[in-house]
Structure formats: C-alpha cells, structure tokens
Design a protein around this motif. Structure first.
Motif, PDB file in Angstrom:
ATOM      1  N   UNK A 141      31.464  46.830  23.458  1.00  0.00           N
ATOM      2  CA  UNK A 141      32.634  45.967  23.320  1.00  0.00           C
ATOM      3  C   UNK A 141      32.662  44.990  24.487  1.00  0.00           C
ATOM      4  N   UNK A 142      32.884  43.743  24.186  1.00  0.00           N
ATOM      5  CA  UNK A 142      32.919  42.696  25.216  1.00  0.00           C
ATOM      6  C   UNK A 142      34.179  42.829  26.065  1.00  0.00           C
ATOM      7  N   UNK A 143      33.983  42.561  27.322  1.00  0.00           N
ATOM      8  CA  UNK A 143      35.100  42.628  28.266  1.00  0.00           C
ATOM      9  C   UNK A 143      35.998  41.393  28.079  1.00  0.00           C
ATOM     10  N   UNK A 144      37.294  41.621  28.038  1.00  0.00           N
ATOM     11  CA  UNK A 144      38.242  40.519  27.884  1.00  0.00           C
ATOM     12  C   UNK A 144      38.233  39.659  29.148  1.00  0.00           C
ATOM     13  N   UNK A 145      38.222  38.328  28.986  1.00  0.00           N
ATOM     14  CA  UNK A 145      38.302  37.479  30.180  1.00  0.00           C
ATOM     15  C   UNK A 145      39.668  37.651  30.856  1.00  0.00           C
ATOM     16  N   UNK A 146      39.651  37.542  32.162  1.00  0.00           N
ATOM     17  CA  UNK A 146      40.898  37.685  32.912  1.00  0.00           C
ATOM     18  C   UNK A 146      41.752  36.436  32.703  1.00  0.00           C
ATOM     19  N   UNK A 147      43.067  36.629  32.829  1.00  0.00           N
ATOM     20  CA  UNK A 147      43.983  35.516  32.607  1.00  0.00           C
ATOM     21  C   UNK A 147      44.928  35.351  33.800  1.00  0.00           C
ATOM     22  N   UNK A 148      45.914  34.486  33.640  1.00  0.00           N
ATOM     23  CA  UNK A 148      46.847  34.194  34.727  1.00  0.00           C
ATOM     24  C   UNK A 148      47.664  35.422  35.126  1.00  0.00           C
ATOM     25  N   UNK A 149      47.954  36.305  34.183  1.00  0.00           N
ATOM     26  CA  UNK A 149      48.649  37.555  34.530  1.00  0.00           C
ATOM     27  C   UNK A 149      47.819  38.376  35.513  1.00  0.00           C
ATOM     28  N   UNK A 150      46.526  38.444  35.246  1.00  0.00           N
ATOM     29  CA  UNK A 150      45.622  39.187  36.134  1.00  0.00           C
ATOM     30  C   UNK A 150      45.562  38.530  37.515  1.00  0.00           C
ATOM     31  N   UNK A 151      45.473  37.216  37.526  1.00  0.00           N
ATOM     32  CA  UNK A 151      45.409  36.477  38.784  1.00  0.00           C
ATOM     33  C   UNK A 151      46.703  36.653  39.585  1.00  0.00           C
ATOM     34  N   UNK A 152      47.830  36.625  38.882  1.00  0.00           N
ATOM     35  CA  UNK A 152      49.125  36.848  39.531  1.00  0.00           C
ATOM     36  C   UNK A 152      49.143  38.229  40.182  1.00  0.00           C
ATOM     37  N   UNK A 153      48.716  39.251  39.442  1.00  0.00           N
ATOM     38  CA  UNK A 153      48.721  40.613  39.967  1.00  0.00           C
ATOM     39  C   UNK A 153      47.781  40.751  41.168  1.00  0.00           C
ATOM     40  N   UNK A 154      46.586  40.183  41.083  1.00  0.00           N
ATOM     41  CA  UNK A 154      45.629  40.248  42.197  1.00  0.00           C
ATOM     42  C   UNK A 154      46.180  39.552  43.439  1.00  0.00           C
ATOM     43  N   UNK A 155      46.814  38.407  43.261  1.00  0.00           N
ATOM     44  CA  UNK A 155      47.376  37.657  44.389  1.00  0.00           C
ATOM     45  C   UNK A 155      48.580  38.387  44.968  1.00  0.00           C
TER      46      UNK A 155
END
Length: 164
Positions: free
Chosen positions: A1-15
């Motif tokens: 199964x292909x990994x879903x590309x990260x989005x702005x929600x992910x970037x917000x959480x990482x930041x």
C-alpha cells in the motif's frame, strides 16, 4: 500500500512539536541567563519572560489537545544552536562589560525564531480551520513581539553603550 503524502495538518503538528521542544529548552535557559546578567533591567526581562514562557507552554498543550495529539516535543536543532551560542557567550564573556550585550543578542535571536514560528502556526491554524487554536497562538505571538520590543529598548538604552 502506498504511503499517503503528508499534508498541512502533518506540517502543523510537526512544527507544533518543534516549538514545544524549543519553549521547554528556553524555560530551562532563562534562569541561567538571568543569573549571568549584570544589568538589573536585563535580569528582570529574563525573569518576566520565564513566567510568560510557562504560560506559552500551557497554551501549546491546549493546541495539542485541540488537534487531538499528545503534547510532545521534537528536537529543534535551530533553538539548540541558538542556546548553545548563548552558553558560549556566557562562558567567553563572563566578567566582561560586553556580557549583557551578548546575552541580549542571543535572547533576541530566540525571540525572532519564536515570532517566525508562532506567526506561521497561527496562519496555518487559520487555514486549517482550527478556530480555537488561533487566539492561543496569537496571544503567544504578541507576547514574543512585546519581549522583543523590551529587549530592543534595553539594547538601544544602556546595555550596548555599557558594552562599548
């Protein structure tokens, strides 16, 4: 199964994890900076910001709650580097008239980093529809700007003149 590309929600959480780590490190550094400062005004500014930082960490924990994540930091190399430079200044300029100017410069580097991060997080929270997070991030952004203004006044006042 292909990994879903990260989005702005992910970037917000990482930041958010990045700035949470940064605030915890700053909270540990401020008492050392206050003890090292020769200027009473600079010492008081560091002590005031320590109290503010405690509230900022609480606000960040609320933002984590809003997005349904556990408050957890992620090593922030930028803040580690800035704080390491501050430690070097405290060691290299101990007993020097230039110490407070160096402490002040380091503190402003921290503030400018935080202003950048909180401005970005606030904009992303707005974009993501995180209405409850926006005022929390805005309140911290305003405190960081106020601290930067206090430090700028100290720099253009006696601190840099004393160092010269």
């Amino acid at each position: 199964m292909a990994k879903q590309p990260k989005d702005l929600n992910d970037l917000f959480h990482e930041t958010l994890k990045d700035i949470y780590f940064a605030e915890k490190q700053i909270l540990r550094a401020l008492p050392k900076m206050a003890r090292a400062a020769n200027s009473e005004d600079l010492r008081k500014a560091f002590e005031l910001h320590r109290t503010q930082t405690e509230g900022q960490i609480e606000r960040l924990e609320s933002v984590f709650e809003i997005i349904g994540k556990t408050p957890r930091g992620k090593t922030c190399d930028a803040i580690v580097g800035i704080l390491d430079e501050g430690k070097e200044v405290m060691e290299d300029f101990a007993g020097s008239d230039a110490l407070d100017a160096g402490l002040l410069a380091g503190a402003q580097a921290v503030e400018h980093y935080e202003i950048s991060r909180y401005g970005t997080l606030r904009a992303w929270a707005q974009q993501l529809g995180l209405k409850a997070a926006v005022p929390l991030l805005e309140a911290t952004l305003e405190e960081e700007r106020e601290t930067d203004q206090i430090l700028s006044k100290l720099a253009t006042g006696h601190i840099n003149a004393d160092a010269a």
